[in-house]
Design an enzyme around this catalytic site. Sequence first.
Site, PDB file in Angstrom:
ATOM      1  N   THR A 117       0.805  -1.214   0.000  1.00 42.12           N
ATOM      2  CA  THR A 117       0.000   0.000   0.000  1.00 42.12           C
ATOM      3  C   THR A 117       0.841   1.268   0.000  1.00 42.12           C
ATOM      4  OG1 THR A 117      -1.786  -1.134   1.167  1.00 42.12           O
ATOM      5  CG2 THR A 117      -1.799   1.253   1.263  1.00 42.12           C
ATOM      6  N   SER A 162       1.973  -8.082  -0.549  1.00 38.18           N
ATOM      7  CA  SER A 162       2.607  -8.830   0.540  1.00 38.18           C
ATOM      8  C   SER A 162       2.063 -10.247   0.651  1.00 38.18           C
ATOM      9  CB  SER A 162       2.442  -8.087   1.868  1.00 38.18           C
ATOM     10  OG  SER A 162       1.093  -8.047   2.272  1.00 38.18           O
ATOM     11  N   CYS A 182      -1.883 -17.246  22.732  1.00 31.75           N
ATOM     12  CA  CYS A 182      -2.062 -15.934  23.351  1.00 31.75           C
ATOM     13  C   CYS A 182      -1.164 -14.896  22.691  1.00 31.75           C
ATOM     14  CB  CYS A 182      -1.741 -15.994  24.844  1.00 31.75           C
ATOM     15  SG  CYS A 182      -2.804 -17.121  25.774  1.00 31.75           S
TER      16      CYS A 182
END
Length: 345
Positions: free
Chosen positions: A16, A61, A281
């Site tokens: 971008t 990407s 986590c």
Amino acid sequence: MKQENASVLIIYTGGTIGMIENAETGALENFNFEQLQKHVPELKKLDFKIDSCQFNPPRDSSDMEPEAWADLCRIIYENYRKYDGFVILHGTDTMAYTASALSFMLENLNKPVILTGSQLPIGVLRTDGKENLMTSLEIAAAKRRGKPLVPEVCVFFENHLMRGNRTTKINAENFNAFRSYNYPALAAAGIHIKYEPSLIHHCTNGRPLTPHLSMDTNVMILKLFPGIQENVVAATLAIPGLKGVVLETYGSGNAPRSQWLINQLIAANERGIVIVNVTQCSAGTVEMDRYETGKQLLDAGILSGYDSTTESAVTKLMFLLGHGLPPDEVRQMMNISIAGEITIN
């Protein structure tokens, strides 16, 4: 901090940050970075040399595969003596994978390699790209007593410089898109750029940069979830040619106490498949000796991934397996911090 004698190479891969809006169609198009100064006139205020090169064609990407990582390594290696630092402009979706991979592939790196990008194209009025680019360039050129301040692979995004192999993308919309949950930021950009020298990795062996271009992609990620079926795990671990697995477990490295699961993991381990346990986590570390549900994995020969990100664990496995090392040596190296990617207490 003036760096009149510094020089930085911008490597545009795609993404971008390097796009402008077509005035007629409204579509986003890649632009030639030879015109960079036109879109970012602030570059004229930097008092050091800036050159650029780009992938042709540019890559989204999502298409940044290991061969593209090897191309980046080649570009850096071929230009290593000519420049004091490198800024890689990259799409955000796989930036953490590329940063992690480069941290392993660029052995003995002693200059800054800063990956950055943006959530909005650099030609848009409210873009975050200009600030990310300008600050990344300043960091790549920064020296103290003639030595680079941050001689490692990093990600800079939204005012924070993070160790590349500690980062993960956490937001698809906000400018603050990346986090390094298990390692503090190496620098913070405000009115001044405040560095944290004690946190920065330095290669002190004096050896020349050695690029490693071979990555073995016979690895996969297996994420545990309540209700996961034996046939799914069995089919996954039976993939032909599979050599490494990043096992995403619960909490501090826990897994269900289903005997079939343990049997499948033991059998895979005995077949030479290297299995590394990382937590699902966002923050924290794997401690398989803490609970019985983790100890069973330890007893089954599963390796601790410590506080590694999934991106880092996957690319480190690719890197080690790419050297043709036998499983036992790969297991040994997975328990060593190569480029500051894990914290071993």
